[in-house]
Design an enzyme around this catalytic site. Structure first.
Site, PDB file in Angstrom:
ATOM      1  N   GLY A  54       0.825  -1.202   0.000  1.00 55.81           N
ATOM      2  CA  GLY A  54       0.000   0.000   0.000  1.00 55.81           C
ATOM      3  C   GLY A  54       0.854   1.244   0.000  1.00 55.81           C
ATOM      4  N   THR A  55       0.183   2.367   0.163  1.00 56.92           N
ATOM      5  CA  THR A  55       0.885   3.641   0.134  1.00 56.92           C
ATOM      6  C   THR A  55       1.968   3.707   1.200  1.00 56.92           C
ATOM      7  OG1 THR A  55      -1.382   4.379  -0.035  1.00 56.92           O
ATOM      8  CG2 THR A  55       0.320   6.037  -0.303  1.00 56.92           C
ATOM      9  N   TYR A  56       1.702   3.076   2.337  1.00 57.46           N
ATOM     10  CA  TYR A  56       2.632   3.221   3.445  1.00 57.46           C
ATOM     11  C   TYR A  56       3.742   2.190   3.445  1.00 57.46           C
ATOM     12  CZ  TYR A  56      -0.657   6.516   5.257  1.00 57.46           C
ATOM     13  OH  TYR A  56      -1.460   7.602   5.400  1.00 57.46           O
ATOM     14  N   GLY A  57       3.638   1.193   2.630  1.00 60.68           N
ATOM     15  CA  GLY A  57       4.692   0.196   2.620  1.00 60.68           C
ATOM     16  C   GLY A  57       4.183  -1.172   2.235  1.00 60.68           C
ATOM     17  N   LEU A  58       4.792  -2.182   2.855  1.00 61.65           N
ATOM     18  CA  LEU A  58       4.496  -3.560   2.486  1.00 61.65           C
ATOM     19  C   LEU A  58       4.022  -4.341   3.699  1.00 61.65           C
ATOM     20  CD1 LEU A  58       7.834  -4.142   0.574  1.00 61.65           C
ATOM     21  CD2 LEU A  58       5.610  -3.782  -0.489  1.00 61.65           C
ATOM     22  N   ASP A  63     -11.047   5.518   7.987  1.00 58.14           N
ATOM     23  CA  ASP A  63     -10.824   4.799   6.731  1.00 58.14           C
ATOM     24  C   ASP A  63     -11.426   3.395   6.791  1.00 58.14           C
ATOM     25  OD1 ASP A  63      -9.943   4.445   4.135  1.00 58.14           O
ATOM     26  OD2 ASP A  63      -7.923   3.833   4.723  1.00 58.14           O
TER      27      ASP A  63
END
Lengths: 301, 472
Positions: B37-41, B157
């Site tokens: 995702g946007t923040y990482g894995l 979210d």
């Protein structure tokens, strides 16, 4: 704001006449935040429950740490003004510093370590509370110049030492509950501004370290209302509100007496530096719209 | 986190092992990548000392050079450290790779999520989710959300892929709210979701936010729950608007259009604060002039307006509400289902190592386990899918049969909607108050919270067995 300066030696005016950069740069949103009264008992309970982490803070005993702490906090006060961070942010970073120092990890005479600690704590606090935190490389360097990587490492050390419990409660969390109990809306703004100045001044004084945020917030609020309270009249004031049962009268009074001794803090940043700081504000920061000269124009009553 | 076995803090670099992996990593067998995702894995791993225990490890993307620890990471970890609840994902550890100062969060692994469960029912078995299962999921979701809200935490979210369901193990069938990357404690400043550079699907976004409202309240979460509830019933996103991709903060006309088409034209009479919402005020796209008929929610979800489930759903999806809802909305479907559904396990990309780089030899996994080949790449998804904080079970060869996520409903047989129902979400009138008093104080404050779309959670208090999906 009754009785200012009649009998007591404490002068509210001194807190009013602070450097405009310090006193006047709260933006509308922040004032509105404090003005919107949060008279929610449940919310207050949660805050009181959460502020307990301050119970574990011990005052430093070493004299050199006391001096270094005071210098570090002065740096934070200056840097807060430089970046126009919220007062709450500055206060939060001081709580991080005190919580960290309580762990006794910094032992020998290392002023640079305390300074590095204050940079990391202010950065962490800004990341917690500000819409956009300053870049590490933008922190003003004076005698020390830390690389971003060093600050980053210190941030990690602080976070893990504090067990990642970064949601410390500051007196600023309480004043939106407290002020409306004593003050009508029309005088609110000045009231908030004075309370803010007093709270900021308490950070440098080591004697406040052991007190709960709610106690300090209440003592500061009462000080703005009346500078001549006795233990009895202070209790009377407290009893007139719904907040009474949440606070320890003795603690509030002791704290109130400490505030009587308090000197206002001064921002020791040149106006030129402040202007530079404004230019360096991260994009998208709301405070950007407040130009520096606007601050100068507004004068306190 | 020193008391949790986190070795950080010493600042030592001695954790460069022979395999060039940090010391903490040695306690895990890496199985593969399960999310991105946007923040990482997100990785799936097993604890070496306890092979039955699966862990999802979320690696934060390195913040920009010179920015230090990412604010998102600090806030997410801080929030997760504050919360403990059966229906919220559990953070078990925070690890630091001191070489590059990257952060890894270790969570209890959850095999399933509502996105996959809904997809499975829609695309694989072509069958609705058993109403009792829906009820249990919703009950648990609301139970977790009530806990968060009573601690002044907003999730912001919520969507099916962020609602996890535990697979095999002690907690099988327990629903867990996950991904607190956007969550906030109420007083923290709220950056508008769209400024974060984060992809947040608009389908679960409340109309007040879509109209430019800046004041996030717990009602935004409740709206999302309403959307998820409807999706569980129909297997289709309730309001599937076309997203306008532009920065900053484009007006999502199509999404609002989808909402108004179902729920009707909003009016200032019914929604007093409507007039103050920026996009309504400026009305550049002339939404004010639109006159939407309201076919009614029941036409979309195919529930009778007399059905208590419908009543609850429609209250979650109200535009505006002043008073909290009375806590006695019953959600009692007419008959128990009987069919057991086996959900597939989560696909694992075994070609990715902990650094997130693709290794050339897929068989060289940390675990050395035989994992089911390299063909299990992440499926292409047609919606933005964020990371799963909580993880998933290792992919077994026998995947479909192994999962045995039996969403049967014997437990529901205890009487058409009586107190014996699992996940007795909002209970039936009468039963509710009584039970609620007995079972107060499970979590949180125990007080009724004015949640809005203002739902009172009092009646959600219930005994433990209700916390699981049906009969395990």
């Amino acid at each position: 704001m009754a009785d200012s300066g009649s009998r007591s030696t404490f002068s509210l005016e001194r807190f009013l006449s602070q450097d405009t950069a310090l006193a006047e740069d709260e933006d509308e949103d922040e004032l509105n935040e404090y003005e919107s009264s949060t008279q929610d008992e449940e919310y207050l309970r949660i805050l009181l429950d959460r502020e307990r982490d301050r119970n574990h803070i011990r005052s430093p005993v070493d004299d050199w740490i006391k001096v270094a702490r005071s210098e570090a906090i002065q740096w934070i006060i200056n840097t807060r003004a430089f970046f126009r961070l919220r007062f709450h942010t500055a206060y939060l970073s001081v709580i991080y510093i005190d919580r960290f120092l309580s762990k006794g990890l910094i032992t020998s005479d290392k002023n640079w370590a305390i300074r590095l600690l204050s940079v990391a704590c202010l950065s962490l606090a800004a990341k917690m509370t500000e819409l956009k935190a300053p870049a590490l490389s933008d922190f003003p360097a004076d005698e020390y110049n830390f690389e971003s990587n060093t600050i980053h490492r210190m941030e990690l050390l602080v976070s893990t030492t504090l067990d990642w419990r970064m949601h410390s409660i500051t007196p600023f969390n309480f004043i939106s509950c407290f002020i409306p109990c004593f003050c009508n809306e029309s005088s609110n703004r000045e009231f908030v501004s004075l309370t803010t100045q007093i709270l900021l001044a308490t950070t440098k004084d080591i004697n406040f370290v052991g007190y709960r945020s709610s106690t300090i917030a209440m003592a500061a609020t009462l000080m703005v209302i009346d500078q001549n309270l006795t233990k009895e009249s202070l209790e009377m004031k407290l009893k007139s509100t719904w907040l009474n049962r949440f606070l320890d009268h003795g603690d509030v009074y002791n704290c109130y007496c400490l505030i009587l001794e308090l000197e206002p803090v001064k921002v020791t940043v040149s106006k030129a530096d402040l202007a530079t700081g404004l230019e360096n504000l991260p994009a998208g920061t709301k405070r950007k719209r407040l130009a520096f000269n606007e601050c100068e124009k507004k004068q306190l009553p | 986190m020193s008391n949790r076995g986190n070795s950080s803090g010493s600042g030592s670099n001695s954790n460069i092992s022979s395999s060039n992996r940090p010391e903490w990593l040695q306690q895990y067998d890496l199985i593969g990548k399960i999310g991105e995702g946007t923040y990482g894995l997100v990785f799936l791993a097993k604890i070496k000392s306890n092979r039955s225990k699966s862990i999802a490890i979320k690696k934060f993307k390195q913040s920009k050079d010179g920015d230090g620890v990412s604010p998102t990471a600090i806030r997410e970890i801080m929030l997760l450290r504050e919360i403990t609840h059966d229906n919220v994902v559990k953070l078990v550890n925070v690890h630091i790779n001191h070489i590059d100062m990257s952060l890894y969060l270790a969570f209890d692994y959850a095999e399933h999520d509502l996105y996959e469960i809904i997809r499975h029912h829609r695309d694989k078995v072509s069958q609705a989710i058993n109403p009792y299962t829906v009820k249990s999921i919703l009950w648990q979701l609301l139970n977790g959300l009530n806990y968060l809200h009573s601690n002044w935490i907003m999730h912001r979210d919520l969507k099916p892929s962020n609602i996890l369901v535990m697979g095999d193990g002690e907690e099988q069938g327990v629903v867990k709210i996950a991904d607190f990357g956007l969550a906030r404690i109420y007083q923290a400043p709220l950056k508008p979701l769209f400024d974060n550079g984060v992809v947040v699907t608009i389908w679960y976004r409340s109309p007040e936010l879509l109209l430019g409202g800046k004041h996030y309240t717990s009602a935004v979460d409740m709206w999302a729950v309403g959307c998820i509830f409807a999706e569980l019933l129909t297997l289709k996103p309730l309001f599937q608007g076309q997203e306008v991709k532009a920065t900053p903060n484009p007006f999502q006309l199509d999404q609002l259009d989808k909402i108004f088409k179902v729920l009707g034209h909003p009016t200032v009479e019914k929604w007093p604060t409507l007039a103050h919402l920026p996009h309504w005020q400026t009305d550049q796209q002339h939404i004010q002039g639109h006159k939407y008929d309201s076919p009614g929610l029941y036409s979309v979800v195919h529930l009778s307006p007399k059905n208590p489930a419908y009543d609850l759903l429609s209250k979650m999806l109200e535009y505006f509400r002043m008073e909290p809802l009375p806590g006695r909305n019953a959600l009692v479907p007419p008959q128990p289902g009987e069919k057991i559904v086996n959900y597939p396990t989560r696909p694992v990309d075994t070609n990715t190592d902990f650094e997130g780089t693709t290794s050339l030899q897929p068989t060289q996994q940390a675990s050395g386990n035989v994992v089911s080949g390299g063909q299990h790449v992440m499926p292409t998804r047609n919606v933005p899918r964020p990371m799963h904080m909580a993880g998933m079970q290792r992919m077994q060869q026998q995947q479909q049969n192994m999962a045995a996520y039996g969403l049967a409903s014997q437990a529901a047989m205890g009487g058409g909607g009586g107190a014996m129902n699992p996940g007795n979400i909002p209970m039936q009138r009468g039963v509710a108050a009584q039970q609620q008093q007995q079972q107060q104080q499970q979590q949180g404050t125990g007080k009724a919270l004015k949640l809005s779309r203002d739902f009172t959670f009092e009646h959600l208090k219930s005994e433990k067995c209700k916390n699981k999906i049906c009969c395990f």
